[in-house]
Design a protein around this motif. Structure first.
Motif, PDB file in Angstrom:
ATOM      1  N   UNK A  31     -11.407  27.163  23.353  1.00 26.68           N
ATOM      2  CA  UNK A  31     -11.558  28.177  24.402  1.00 26.68           C
ATOM      3  C   UNK A  31     -10.447  29.216  24.311  1.00 26.68           C
ATOM      4  N   UNK A  32     -10.697  30.350  24.947  1.00 24.78           N
ATOM      5  CA  UNK A  32      -9.747  31.462  24.933  1.00 24.78           C
ATOM      6  C   UNK A  32      -9.375  31.768  26.386  1.00 24.78           C
ATOM      7  N   UNK A 105     -11.687  34.431  29.502  1.00 26.13           N
ATOM      8  CA  UNK A 105     -11.966  33.070  29.967  1.00 26.13           C
ATOM      9  C   UNK A 105     -13.254  32.676  29.243  1.00 26.13           C
ATOM     10  N   UNK A 106     -13.131  32.412  27.946  1.00 22.21           N
ATOM     11  CA  UNK A 106     -14.303  32.256  27.080  1.00 22.21           C
ATOM     12  C   UNK A 106     -14.313  30.917  26.351  1.00 22.21           C
ATOM     13  N   UNK A 107     -15.535  30.460  26.058  1.00 26.07           N
ATOM     14  CA  UNK A 107     -15.708  29.359  25.115  1.00 26.07           C
ATOM     15  C   UNK A 107     -15.904  29.993  23.753  1.00 26.07           C
TER      16      UNK A 107
ATOM     17  N   UNK B   6     -19.921  29.639  19.704  1.00 28.19           N
ATOM     18  CA  UNK B   6     -20.605  29.783  20.993  1.00 28.19           C
ATOM     19  C   UNK B   6     -20.339  31.178  21.570  1.00 28.19           C
ATOM     20  N   UNK B   7     -19.081  31.567  21.656  1.00 27.47           N
ATOM     21  CA  UNK B   7     -18.678  32.878  22.191  1.00 27.47           C
ATOM     22  C   UNK B   7     -19.418  33.229  23.479  1.00 27.47           C
ATOM     23  N   UNK B   8     -18.994  32.614  24.548  1.00 20.36           N
ATOM     24  CA  UNK B   8     -19.640  32.848  25.839  1.00 20.36           C
ATOM     25  C   UNK B   8     -18.578  32.755  26.923  1.00 20.36           C
ATOM     26  N   UNK B   9     -18.720  33.534  27.972  1.00 18.99           N
ATOM     27  CA  UNK B   9     -17.799  33.427  29.106  1.00 18.99           C
ATOM     28  C   UNK B   9     -18.004  32.068  29.772  1.00 18.99           C
ATOM     29  N   UNK B  10     -16.912  31.389  30.061  1.00 20.17           N
ATOM     30  CA  UNK B  10     -17.022  30.062  30.666  1.00 20.17           C
ATOM     31  C   UNK B  10     -17.749  30.144  32.011  1.00 20.17           C
ATOM     32  N   UNK B 129     -11.057  34.166  39.981  1.00 14.36           N
ATOM     33  CA  UNK B 129     -11.977  34.137  38.835  1.00 14.36           C
ATOM     34  C   UNK B 129     -13.449  34.067  39.236  1.00 14.36           C
TER      35      UNK B 129
END
Ligand code: GTP
Ligand code: MG
Ligand code: ZN
Lengths: 113, 221
Positions: A31-32, A105-107, B6-10, B129
């Motif tokens: 995660x980032x 806030x990324x995967x 994946x590259x997606x916002x949690x 958030x």
């Protein structure tokens, strides 16, 4: 402590991707996390470890890429590292700085078998 | 074993629901705000103090209250003749878009509503958030806290459009420096619009209520 809710959201995405990709055991989740988010990396790691106990995610490792608060000078285009919110371009001294990083806030990705 | 991108916002799912809330409220001409602060900075007091002013300005409004437990805040607001719905979050220290989505049928039940005030759980970290679908996030800080709050909790100040510095009546008894607080807040977020209020003396309440009314009226067409 919202790191638990964040963990839950991460695991939901991981579960979906595991299904899609036919993965049975999650090994790693990357995660980032930006500096200006309200998420504490150590707390997130702790919550993750607690949340995966006794679940199909057990044994997975959370890898966190931390992104510093950064900006770009609107005058000269130079990159600015923003610390203690003193926004000043080190090259030209301008205070007209556009925030370009620190809100992430990324995967990013996952690994598994 | 290979890496799967994946590259997606949690919080993508929350953001999606928030976007739906925003669209649904907008299509009904309802302006919405999300009040955030540390516990006890004066969110409920500000709503109570603004009530008469908003009524004088003919703004029809309702309140959704978020708390961990109990319905104390909803009762306080209701006793002023303002419709209020209490959401209890249990252990979650913030409201999320999904909870707000469930409260919308109640909101729409009030004919001619123009303004929805959402009071978030008292917490300066977690709500930052979680987009609820509001038009503006309003942070309240009080002079009983520190004027360095913006530098310590930058995420919430950065996510807000408006800042209210409340309990100005107490400022003389603390080492809170209002000018310093303003500077610190603007360092973190240069676009913040800042108000000073006291729910005790009523100072600044009329100005803030008037600004909120103007935002509300400019939203409706
Ligand atoms: N002196 C002074 N006291 C205030 C002011 N505003 C609020 N208070 C007091 O501060 C206390 C907390 O106020 P609330 O309005 O309940 O604060 P809140 O942010 O809604 O609190 P939570 O919902 O529990 O997070 C109460 O005792 C209020 O009377 C103010 O401007 N001046
Ligand atoms: Mg309250
Ligand atoms: Zn520059």
């Amino acid at each position: 402590m919202h790191e638990m809710s964040i963990t839950r959201s991460m695991l939901e995405i991981a579960r979906r991707e595991m299904e899609v990709n036919g993965i049975h055991a999650l090994r790693k989740l990357k995660v980032r996390i930006g500096e200006l988010t309200a998420v504490e990396p150590d707390t997130l790691k702790f919550c993750f470890d607690v949340a995966i106990k006794g679940t199909p995610f057990q044994g997975a490792v959370l890898e966190i890429e931390e992104v510093p608060l950064g900006g770009r000078c609107r005058v000269c285009g130079g990159e600015v590292r923003i610390t203690a919110f003193d926004n000043r371009c080190p090259k030209c001294g301008s205070t007209d700085i556009e925030r370009v990083s620190g809100h992430e806030l990324d995967i990013i990705s996952m690994e598994g078998d | 074993m290979h890496e799967i991108l994946i590259e997606e916002k949690i919080l993508a799912r929350n953001d999606e629901i928030a976007a739906e809330n925003r669209l649904a409220l907008s299509s009904r001409g309802i302006y919405s705000v999300n009040l955030v602060s540390s516990p006890g900075a004066g969110k409920t007091s500000l709503i109570e103090s603004m009530t008469q002013h908003l009524k004088d300005l003919a703004v029809s409004f309702a309140v959704v209250e978020g708390d961990l437990e109990g319905d104390f805040d909803a009762k306080r607001v209701e006793s002023r003749g303002v419709p209020a719905l209490q959401i209890t979050t249990g252990r979650a220290c913030h409201l999320d878009a999904h909870q707000i989505c469930h409260s919308l049928p109640w909101v729409y039940g009030h004919e001619g509503l123009e303004l929805l005030i959402i009071e978030n759980v008292g917490n300066m970290v977690c709500p930052a958030e979680y987009d609820l679908g509001e038009d503006a996030m309003i942070t309240i800080m009080s002079t009983a806290e520190g004027d360095d709050k913006p530098l310590k909790y930058p995420a919430i100040f950065s996510a807000s459009e408006l800042l209210v510095i409340n309990k100005t009546d107490l400022a003389p008894y603390t080492d809170f420096d209002i000018k310093k607080a303003r500077e610190n807040a603007l360092k973190v977020n240069p676009y913040l619009k800042i108000f000073e209020t006291s729910c005790r003396t009523g100072d600044g309440i009329k100005e803030f209520a008037g600004y909120l009314a103007a935002l509300t009226k400019s939203k409706m067409k």
